[in-house]
Every structure is written in structure tokens, then in C-alpha cells.
Design a protein around this motif. Structure first.
Motif, PDB file in Angstrom:
ATOM      1  N   VAL A 177       0.839  -1.199   0.000  1.00 41.52           N
ATOM      2  CA  VAL A 177       0.000   0.000   0.000  1.00 41.52           C
ATOM      3  C   VAL A 177       0.877   1.254   0.000  1.00 41.52           C
ATOM      4  CG1 VAL A 177      -1.928  -1.098   1.179  1.00 41.52           C
ATOM      5  CG2 VAL A 177      -0.092  -0.064   2.525  1.00 41.52           C
ATOM      6  N   SER A 178       0.259   2.392  -0.390  1.00 43.18           N
ATOM      7  CA  SER A 178       0.968   3.665  -0.320  1.00 43.18           C
ATOM      8  C   SER A 178       1.070   4.098   1.141  1.00 43.18           C
ATOM      9  CB  SER A 178       0.231   4.737  -1.117  1.00 43.18           C
ATOM     10  OG  SER A 178       0.178   4.388  -2.484  1.00 43.18           O
ATOM     11  N   VAL A 179       2.236   4.633   1.513  1.00 42.84           N
ATOM     12  CA  VAL A 179       2.494   5.006   2.907  1.00 42.84           C
ATOM     13  C   VAL A 179       2.867   6.478   2.969  1.00 42.84           C
ATOM     14  CG1 VAL A 179       3.912   4.573   4.954  1.00 42.84           C
ATOM     15  CG2 VAL A 179       3.242   2.670   3.480  1.00 42.84           C
ATOM     16  N   LEU A 253       8.582  10.323  -2.353  1.00 46.68           N
ATOM     17  CA  LEU A 253       8.271  11.725  -2.613  1.00 46.68           C
ATOM     18  C   LEU A 253       8.367  12.499  -1.299  1.00 46.68           C
ATOM     19  CD1 LEU A 253       5.112  11.302  -4.909  1.00 46.68           C
ATOM     20  CD2 LEU A 253       7.477  11.725  -5.628  1.00 46.68           C
ATOM     21  N   ASP A 254       9.496  13.140  -1.075  1.00 47.96           N
ATOM     22  CA  ASP A 254       9.666  13.927   0.144  1.00 47.96           C
ATOM     23  C   ASP A 254       9.034  15.301  -0.052  1.00 47.96           C
ATOM     24  OD1 ASP A 254      10.427  14.571   2.675  1.00 47.96           O
ATOM     25  OD2 ASP A 254      12.573  14.755   2.252  1.00 47.96           O
ATOM     26  N   GLU A 255       8.458  15.835   1.023  1.00 46.28           N
ATOM     27  CA  GLU A 255       7.745  17.124   0.994  1.00 46.28           C
ATOM     28  C   GLU A 255       6.707  17.149  -0.128  1.00 46.28           C
ATOM     29  OE1 GLU A 255       7.868  18.754   3.454  1.00 46.28           O
ATOM     30  OE2 GLU A 255       9.794  18.319   4.366  1.00 46.28           O
ATOM     31  N   VAL A 256       5.855  16.144  -0.098  1.00 49.80           N
ATOM     32  CA  VAL A 256       4.837  16.001  -1.142  1.00 49.80           C
ATOM     33  C   VAL A 256       3.829  17.154  -1.114  1.00 49.80           C
ATOM     34  CG1 VAL A 256       3.241  14.614   0.266  1.00 49.80           C
ATOM     35  CG2 VAL A 256       3.333  14.271  -2.222  1.00 49.80           C
ATOM     36  N   ALA A 294       6.315  11.761   2.158  1.00 45.33           N
ATOM     37  CA  ALA A 294       6.531  12.355   3.477  1.00 45.33           C
ATOM     38  C   ALA A 294       6.291  13.843   3.405  1.00 45.33           C
ATOM     39  CB  ALA A 294       7.959  12.080   3.962  1.00 45.33           C
ATOM     40  N   THR A 295       5.933  14.405   4.541  1.00 46.31           N
ATOM     41  CA  THR A 295       5.768  15.859   4.617  1.00 46.31           C
ATOM     42  C   THR A 295       5.798  16.287   6.079  1.00 46.31           C
ATOM     43  OG1 THR A 295       4.362  17.738   4.033  1.00 46.31           O
ATOM     44  CG2 THR A 295       3.240  15.732   4.697  1.00 46.31           C
ATOM     45  N   HIS A 296       6.199  17.546   6.296  1.00 44.57           N
ATOM     46  CA  HIS A 296       6.112  18.114   7.636  1.00 44.57           C
ATOM     47  C   HIS A 296       4.900  19.031   7.730  1.00 44.57           C
ATOM     48  CE1 HIS A 296       7.882  21.560   5.549  1.00 44.57           C
ATOM     49  NE2 HIS A 296       7.478  22.297   6.556  1.00 44.57           N
ATOM     50  N   GLN A 297       4.180  19.209   6.602  1.00 47.47           N
ATOM     51  CA  GLN A 297       3.032  20.106   6.567  1.00 47.47           C
ATOM     52  C   GLN A 297       1.759  19.386   6.995  1.00 47.47           C
ATOM     53  OE1 GLN A 297       2.883  23.003   3.275  1.00 47.47           O
ATOM     54  NE2 GLN A 297       4.460  21.772   2.277  1.00 47.47           N
ATOM     55  N   LEU A 316      -2.502   8.677  -1.529  1.00 50.86           N
ATOM     56  CA  LEU A 316      -1.143   8.634  -0.986  1.00 50.86           C
ATOM     57  C   LEU A 316      -1.099   8.125   0.457  1.00 50.86           C
ATOM     58  CD1 LEU A 316       0.210  12.075  -2.267  1.00 50.86           C
ATOM     59  CD2 LEU A 316       0.868   9.811  -3.118  1.00 50.86           C
ATOM     60  N   ALA A 317      -2.171   8.346   1.201  1.00 47.67           N
ATOM     61  CA  ALA A 317      -2.174   8.071   2.636  1.00 47.67           C
ATOM     62  C   ALA A 317      -3.021   6.857   2.982  1.00 47.67           C
ATOM     63  CB  ALA A 317      -2.668   9.303   3.386  1.00 47.67           C
TER      64      ALA A 317
END
Length: 458
Positions: A177-179, A253-256, A294-297, A316-317
Motif C-alpha cells: 500500500v501507499s504510505v 516523494l519527500d515534501e509532497v 513524506a511531509t512536515h506540513q 497517498l495516505a
């Protein structure tokens, strides 16, 4: 005479005092601890051997020399030879200044003069237990650093909070699955993404990472989807994008959250149909790649504000993993600091071998707003700049202005340390009194007394 109280898992405090009245007074003053009492050197040493108390209060005037200090100093010397990590607090009414200097020089933790001020002695005892616990934790971490503390093949941790995250990653790795990894900058999102890839059935394929925030918006589409020759000025050859390069593997994909809305539509189409079209191309190209992002937002807020597509978010989640900050990972700051020391010292400054106690305490106390990345940068600078064999708090630039000065008034210094510890604990527990008392290792009544004493308002 020795009279241990009932244990209940409390920390052990040994009171070495020949005055029976003072014994009773001190015994009942410390209900937060398991109190052991001895009235002479032999009984005290028996208890040290059998019970290994963390803290000892020691009257220097013991029989058969109650008017002198010879028995007290002999007891101090033997306790420290048996258990060097014991915090011994000595007391005497005989030549107080000379005895204090001699006691500290002999390895005592602190000194107080009779007649006893129960409140003042209580603060000294509590700080002694706290220091003993910090030193014990550091010794455990020192032993760990030589072991393999790596999880998922990529991340060094011993914190229960991160071990739980690692177990979650291992569980979902095989599911396909997408993580989505959520966490502040510097918490190790890419390391966890690599660990997920290695634990999956795609480990034989490529792991391809792209930071969506680091690439200009006009170039991001070409980076992700590739382009055909002649698609735009400068496109002199057909070039595969990151999605294609991750065929059979994992695309990170970092900071998506920084992907612009028009490109979000194209990414959503790929996730739905698993085909792409290069820029300037007309052929649908099937691609089998797993997406980890991943994202910090706060994407949910961005969705409400129209900055991120809700349908893309749910694609994505499928699994969301929240990564704790370094401040929330118990013991990891010290463990990682020692890892970075070994790593950087070998290359940059081989004379550096460890940390001063003050540096270890500073590492434990710092909140690390920049997380692991900040710790790594501070350690690299400290290793380069260190003058001696041990890294200091000053080398790490973690010493406060007050800590750089000499504290002339020990009582004031202890009070300030207590204020700081209480404020930090209240903040961490969101002003919950029961949780704050538990975190500080004291009872609720004691915490209320300290709040009143220091005029601190939750």
C-alpha cells in the motif's frame, strides 16, 4: 541499628545518623523513598553492600568518635570504594568549612551543616537522585553504543517510541500500500522510507528519492514524468523521469505537500491507472512502482484551504505513520550523539573520546527543535572544535549564560535548576499535576509545595 522501610519499588535512601530523634525526623520526611537507617559505620556498610542505595546522607560524627569526623570520613571512603556511583551527602557541626572542603575533595556529592533544615536537605537529596538516574542512564547508553542498535537496516534507536514506528513500518512493508510519513524536518523520514523499501518484496528494485520542495515548479513535472526528445528547448534526448526509474521498486516523494495543484492532477492519474506519459509524448507507459511520501506540513489543513487535493491525499495516505520528534524519543539523543562522535572523530579529530557529564546532561535537557539533523550538525562542529579528549556543553553550544558563569550561591543554583525542571515538566505534560509529579519522580503534595515555594503557576 538499621531499619529499612517497606520497599514498593521506591528509590533507596540511606540515612547514616546516630541521633535517634533525628533518625525518626528524617525517616518520615522522605516518604517518596525507601528509607534505610544506620547508626554506625559497620551497619551503614552492611546496608550499602546489601541494598546498594543510590543516595546516602552521612553524619560525619559517628561512634566511636561522635565528637570528631574520623569515623565519618572512613565511612565515606569505604562507601565510595564499594559503590563509586553513590551520591553521598555529608553533614557535620564540627569545623563545617574545613569538613566541607575535605568531603567534596574526597568524592562527596554535597555538604550541609547542622542543625538540619529539612526542606533544604530535601532539595539536595532530590537533585542527587536525579543526577544518579542521569548517570545510570548514560552508562546504559554507553554500553548500548557498541551494540547493533539499528532498526530496519537504516536507523539507530533504542527509544520505545521509535521502535513502535519501526514495527509498524515492518508490518506494512509487505502490504504494497501507499504510505505517508508525517513528522517534523530532521526526524529521519527518508531513512524510514529506505527501511520500508528494504523490508518489502521490492527490495531488489531501485529506491528513488525526490525532494519536491527542492525542485523549481517548472522543472518538477519533467523530473517526475520524464520527457521526449524535442519536447522543449534543451530536450536533446529522451529522458526517463523518477517514476519510471523506480520501476519494480519504490519512489519516495519527500515534501509532497509542495507539489503544485496542476501536477497533483497528473500524479493522481498515475496512481489510479498506473500509467504515465512523458512530456511531449503520446504513448501511455505502464509503470509498476510503490509510492512512499513524506511531509512536515498539515495536509488536512491544506485540503481545507484548497492547496492540496483530497482525492490525491487518500491515494497517498492509505497508511499514515507519525514520526516522533527527537525530544519525544527517550534516550535517543545521547545514543545518537555517541554514534555521531564515533563517526566524526575517526575522520576529523581522533583525540576526542567522549563527553563531559555536563555535555551529556545538556544533550538530555535540550529540546532539539531541529531534531536529528540539528544533533548531527552540532556534533560535527563540536568534534572539529573540541580542544580536549571530552566534548563539553560549550563545544555543543548548549551551555546557557547562567551555566557559563560560576554559581557562587549553591542554594540559588539548585533552586533555579528545580524551577527549570518543574517548568519543563509542566510544559511536557500540558500542566497535568499528576503526570508532572510522576515525571519529576516526586509526590503530588511535594510538587504543590514546590509550586508554592517557587511561586510557579501551572
Amino acid at each position: 541499628m538499621n531499619a529499612p522501610m517497606k520497599t514498593d519499588g521506591k528509590a533507596k535512601l540511606l540515612i547514616v545518623e546516630d541521633d535517634e530523634g533525628l533518625q525518626r525526623q528524617l525517616r518520615w520526611a522522605y516518604d517518596d523513598y525507601e528509607v534505610l537507617v544506620a547508626s554506625d559505620r559497620a551497619a551503614a556498610l552492611d546496608l550499602v553492600r546489601a541494598q546498594e542505595p543510590a543516595v546516602v546522607t552521612l553524619d560525619l560524627g559517628l561512634p566511636p568518635d561522635p565528637d570528631g569526623v574520623s569515623e565519618g570520613f572512613a565511612t565515606l571512603e569505604t562507601i565510595l570504594s564499594l559503590k563509586p556511583d553513590t551520591k553521598v551527602i555529608v553533614a557535620s557541626g564540627h569545623g563545617a568549612r574545613a569538613s566541607a572542603l575535605r568531603a567534596i575533595g574526597s568524592g562527596a556529592y554535597d555538604f550541609y551543616q547542622k542543625p538540619v533544615d529539612i526542606d533544604q536537605l530535601g532539595l539536595i537529596v532530590r537533585r542527587a537522585f536525579q543526577l544518579h538516574d542521569i548517570e545510570a542512564e548514560n552508562r546504559r547508553l554507553e554500553e548500548r553504543v557498541g551494540e547493533d542498535r539499528t532498526v530496519l537496516g537504516t536507523m539507530i534507536t533504542a527509544a520505545p517510541e521509535m521502535l513502535k514506528v519501526a514495527r509498524t513500518i515492518e508490518r506494512v512493508a509487505q502490504a504494497g500500500v501507499s504510505v505517508m510519513l508525517l513528522g517534523a524536518s530532521g526526524t529521519g523520514k527518508e531513512l524510514l522510507a529506505r527501511g520500508l523499501h528494504r523490508a518489502s518484496n521490492r527490495a531488489g528494485g531501485a529506491f528513488v528519492a525526490i525532494n519536491c520542495a527542492a525542485i523549481p515548479e517548472t522543472l518538477l513535472e519533467a523530473e517526475l514524468f520524464g520527457y521526449e526528445r524535442g519536447a522543449f528547448t534543451g530536450a536533446i534526448k529522451t529522458t526517463e523521469g523518477k517514476i519510471e526509474l523506480a520501476e519494480g521498486g519504490t519512489l519516495f516523494l519527500d515534501e509532497v505537500g509542495d507539489i503544485p495543484l496542476p501536477l497533483q492532477v497528473k500524479l493522481l492519474r498515475f496512481l489510479q491507472e498506473r500509467v504515465i506519459e512523458r512530456i511531449g509524448g503520446r504513448k501511455a507507459i505502464p509503470v509498476d512502482t510503490r509510492i512512499v511520501c513524506a511531509t512536515h506540513q498539515n495536509l488536512e489543513t491544506m485540503i481545507k484551504e484548497g492547496g492540496f487535493r483530497e482525492d490525491l491525499y487518500y491515494r497517498l495516505a492509505e497508511i499514515v505513520v507519525r514520526i516522533p520528534s527527537l525530544a519525544e524519543r527517550h534516550g535517543d539523543a545521547t545514543l545518537l550523539a555517541k554514534h555521531f562522535l564515533n563517526l566524526f572523530a575517526a575522520e576529523m579529530n581522533p583525540q576526542v573520546k567522549g563527553f563531559t557529564p555536563g555535555a551529556l546532561a545538556a544533550i538530555n535537557d535540550w529540546r532539539w527543535p531541529g531534531n536529528v539533523r540539528e544533533l548531527e550538525n552540532r556534533m560535527k562542529r563540536a568534534v572539529i572544535m573540541a580542544d580536549g579528549k571530552l566534548i563539553t556543553a560549550e563545544d555543543l553550544d548548549l551551555a546557557s549564560a547562567d551555566e557559563r558563569g560560576l554559581a557562587v550561591n549553591l542554594k540559588a543554583a539548585r533552586e533555579e535548576a528545580d524551577r527549570k525542571a518543574i517548568r519543563q515538566a509542566l510544559a511536557r505534560t500540558e500542566n497535568n499535576i499528576s503526570s508532572t509529579a510522576k515525571l519529576l519522580g516526586i509526590s503530588r503534595p511535594t510538587l504543590y509545595d514546590l509550586l508554592k515555594q517557587y511561586d510557579l503557576q501551572p
